[in-house]
Scaffold this motif. Sequence first.
Motif, PDB file in Angstrom:
ATOM      1  N   SER A  91       0.821  -1.203   0.000  1.00  0.00           N
ATOM      2  CA  SER A  91       0.000   0.000   0.000  1.00  0.00           C
ATOM      3  C   SER A  91       0.853   1.250   0.000  1.00  0.00           C
ATOM      4  N   TYR A 151      -2.658   5.861   1.536  1.00  0.00           N
ATOM      5  CA  TYR A 151      -3.746   5.128   2.184  1.00  0.00           C
ATOM      6  C   TYR A 151      -3.438   5.083   3.669  1.00  0.00           C
ATOM      7  N   ASP A 200      -7.507   2.406   6.553  1.00  0.00           N
ATOM      8  CA  ASP A 200      -7.666   1.576   5.345  1.00  0.00           C
ATOM      9  C   ASP A 200      -7.131   0.179   5.616  1.00  0.00           C
ATOM     10  N   LYS A 201      -6.013   0.147   6.311  1.00  0.00           N
ATOM     11  CA  LYS A 201      -5.423  -1.131   6.680  1.00  0.00           C
ATOM     12  C   LYS A 201      -6.375  -1.907   7.607  1.00  0.00           C
ATOM     13  N   PHE A 216       0.679  -6.863   5.020  1.00  0.00           N
ATOM     14  CA  PHE A 216       0.793  -5.476   4.553  1.00  0.00           C
ATOM     15  C   PHE A 216       2.259  -5.061   4.478  1.00  0.00           C
ATOM     16  N   LEU A 241      -3.837  -2.447  -3.931  1.00  0.00           N
ATOM     17  CA  LEU A 241      -4.501  -1.215  -3.512  1.00  0.00           C
ATOM     18  C   LEU A 241      -4.292  -0.202  -4.624  1.00  0.00           C
ATOM     19  N   CYS A 242      -3.068  -0.196  -5.153  1.00  0.00           N
ATOM     20  CA  CYS A 242      -2.745   0.651  -6.301  1.00  0.00           C
ATOM     21  C   CYS A 242      -2.085  -0.242  -7.347  1.00  0.00           C
ATOM     22  N   THR A 276       1.967  -1.609  -7.350  1.00  0.00           N
ATOM     23  CA  THR A 276       2.198  -3.002  -6.996  1.00  0.00           C
ATOM     24  C   THR A 276       2.698  -3.832  -8.169  1.00  0.00           C
ATOM     25  N   SER A 327      -9.298  -2.051  -7.398  1.00  0.00           N
ATOM     26  CA  SER A 327      -8.876  -1.824  -6.019  1.00  0.00           C
ATOM     27  C   SER A 327     -10.125  -1.619  -5.158  1.00  0.00           C
ATOM     28  N   ARG A 357      -0.667   8.366   5.637  1.00  0.00           N
ATOM     29  CA  ARG A 357      -0.576   7.117   6.371  1.00  0.00           C
ATOM     30  C   ARG A 357      -0.779   7.198   7.878  1.00  0.00           C
TER      31      ARG A 357
END
Lengths: 449, 501
Positions: B213, B217, B221-222, B238, B260-261, B265, B285, B439
């Motif tokens: 991530s 984010y 979100d996590k 993660f 997520l993106c 990734t 996503s 974050r």
Amino acid sequence: MSQVENKLSETAIDLYPEVSESPRYTCALGGAYGATLATYGNVPILHSGAGCGMANAHGLTFASGLNTGGAQGTTSTPCSCLVEEHVIFGGEQKLKDLVKSSIEIMKGDLFTVISGCVPALIGDDVDAVIQEFQDRATILHVNAPGFSGTSYNGYEAYLDAVIDQLLTEVPVEKNLVNILGIVPNQHVFWKGDLENIKNLLEKIGIKVNTIFLNFNGVESLKKIPAAELNLVFSPWVGIKAAEKLKEKFGTPYEIISHVPVGPKDSSALLRKIGDVLGLSKDLVHDVINEEERKAYRYTEYLSEAFMISVPHAYYGVVADSRTAIELVRYGSNELGWNPEIVIVTDNPPEEYREAIIKGLTENLEGVVNPKVIFEIDSHKIRQELNKHTLQVLLASSLEKYIAHDELDAIHLSIAYPVYDKVIVDKSYAGYRGGIALFEDLSATFAGPL
Amino acid sequence: MINLNESTCPTREQRANGINSYNGKASQLVKDAKEGKLVNRERIFQQNSGCILNFYLTVRVATIRDAVMIVHAPVGCSAPAALYREVFRRIPVSQGRPEKLDFHWLTTNITEKDAIYGAGDKLKRTIEEAQRRYNPKAIFILTSCTSGIIGEDIEGIVSEVQPNIEATLVPIHCEGIRSRIVQTGYDAFWHGILKYLVKKPKKKQHDLVNVASMLSYTWQDKVEITRLLSKIGLRVNFIPEFATVEQFETLSEAALTAPLCPTYTDYLSKGLEQEYGVPYFLYPSPIGIANTDEWLRTIGRYLGKEEEVEKVIAEEHKEWLPKLEKIREGFEALKKDGKEYSVLGSLGQGRLLTQTPFFHELGISTPVTICQDFDNLILEEVEQLLATVGDFDIVINTFQAAEVAHTARKYNPDMVLSCPFMGSAYKREKGQTRIHALRGDARDWSTQAGYKGAIACGNFLLQATKNRSFQQTMLAKTPDTYHSWWYEQPDPHYYHKKVEV
């Protein structure tokens, strides 16, 4: 593990003392960038990789109280964003295009090209490029590759470029002084400090050119040679510029070494400058009396909260040399605290260290003189702090959680980096400065009985 | 094909025809990309945009637990990482933040002398010092423009020193001058991870899903992603922030890599599949209700959990759809002359794909979008997007504040959604707000992912429409950065050279 350890060199960092965990400054380009942004109307043009401005947006302006750097800061700053092809073929054409277009699009009275590591390594002739535009705009060049020094050196390089490339002789104005040594951003309270010093000196009839902050920044720069006296508010930063101004324009200078925090040092400053400029002793005396009366009347309001919460505190200071001197003096001479340890983080040149130690250890009230250490390495600073018992730690926000978790000390961020609060024009300078400091410190612990 | 025998990844320009200069219809952009006609152009006027090191590898790599980051550079290149002792500390331990977060990094502080004589010995000794001081499991070595130009032999130093160092050394070739596309930095980071840190799987963990991530984010979100996947009996690995070195080592043991993106990734996902057979998908996503449904369904398909997923979706819909309806009503009420409320988002490639359908889900239109960069990794996905939301204008630039300001004026949408550090883009007569939080922001309010994030984000956007006094006042009371002619001419890419680079 122990076997592996034996193989490791014992002298790794001794050989290269500049290798360190999170040093408390950025590079020369950053210092020059910060000083340019602090001069209203001066548009910085970075001749560098694309990340230098962003690194310093986060690592300098944002790191000094979560600031943006103003309308020409962060992503608004023109940058040549050099990549491999420029390294191979040269970055001069790219710079030429950038200077031309920056003059066209950016509002500004002055443009300052700051060249970083890449053009220095590939040998771009930046001065020749700038020369072509001198009929279209006033353009300065600050050669400040990141590897050439720290942000303090970058501030000095900026002043050097201003003196060499912009300043010409102008008639000297009586009682006008320039303020040197307060480094934008790197000194996190720079805006408020400049304002407060100006207000303080104006009370005894002195005219003050803060250089930075004034709306007409270019005029402020050009007015530098009109001063009757230069004041360097640092034990080392800005002395070079003061010497150069003395050489070039005959302006004398005084090294004040620190910004006055609280009434005693504020009064001492007024007396000193009054003497140097030959001001009326009665006027200075009257101003001091009135200001001190008010400041100590106000101090009464905080006295009980203070005496209950942090009286006689053993305290530590982790800061650049200037800030360290002012807070050691304020704590020791006004609050009745005991300075236990001072860690000086701005890596001052050797020749100034003795004067800094004197500033930190002489003329202190109380019987405790602090241990003074010069250290840039945040790991070693943490280890050193853990050797002491402290009730208060005035430091950077790097020490915020260490103070809480490891030292059980009340912490206040007073030096770069400060990521735990926004600092706009806050300052601890002047008669009211000590009160402001205690107000902030108390916010972290004071409460009902 | 990812070649781990190489010391680093190709650039995004080489690998995927990456560009950061385009102004036109999204449909044309895809067409050009498919025909291999994407063209990048040199800018005459350009602004600070971040490089592959400082966008923000320093900040991110510094937050890997039981590791040390060494930045082999002059002192300024690592300055953003000075927040390492505080970042994430605001997240309450009660929310699952590891209690002891003690990060370390070192700068080799390359000096003028080093630039002339080389800094190889210094780097070696810095690695030794990192080992002795911190006894880490991994040491990341990040390169810089200067280390690159002076020709430091990083790979040679690493192979020479590694036998005497217990920690795994991970060189990351992120010289700022390497690429115009900041995403090259992500690929360079993943290359180092894949080449040096990921181990052969000891056992396959059939309930483990890798999720990489972005800093954009947030902690919530996590939390939300963990909540959703735990409902179908899955655990999440993660990375990279907060992660332990072991979490990187065991990336190969996961059953799936989920996005997520997608473009962030991409390199990692492909590498893990190629080397260890970990399957992956890149789209969609979990942003917005419909895409979260699809994201869960895709995971369900890969891991044989289709039925459980349908059950979860039904449960979640019961809770969240009425709330979505309320938000839609809010934006419906903002329609003027039958026209939907419009936003201009400053997005990365990932958010281009994820936010755009989400805006439409809320009943918001997106006549124009700003995208940081663009490459051919996501063409099918953009085509899918166009089929769903229709064509739109797209302006591609990496943090070019003057181009952003121009685009905002020209299209004059009801709301401009800016990245942090977006120059003076917030000064507007109409609305402006942030596109995302960062974050360390642990507030429910700042959630973006999953069902909870869709509702929080929708409510946030609605909230942003209620008062514009800050934006309007600052517009009225402060001077603009640019001369007025800039806005009066029609082309945000006025300063792009006509020739290809």
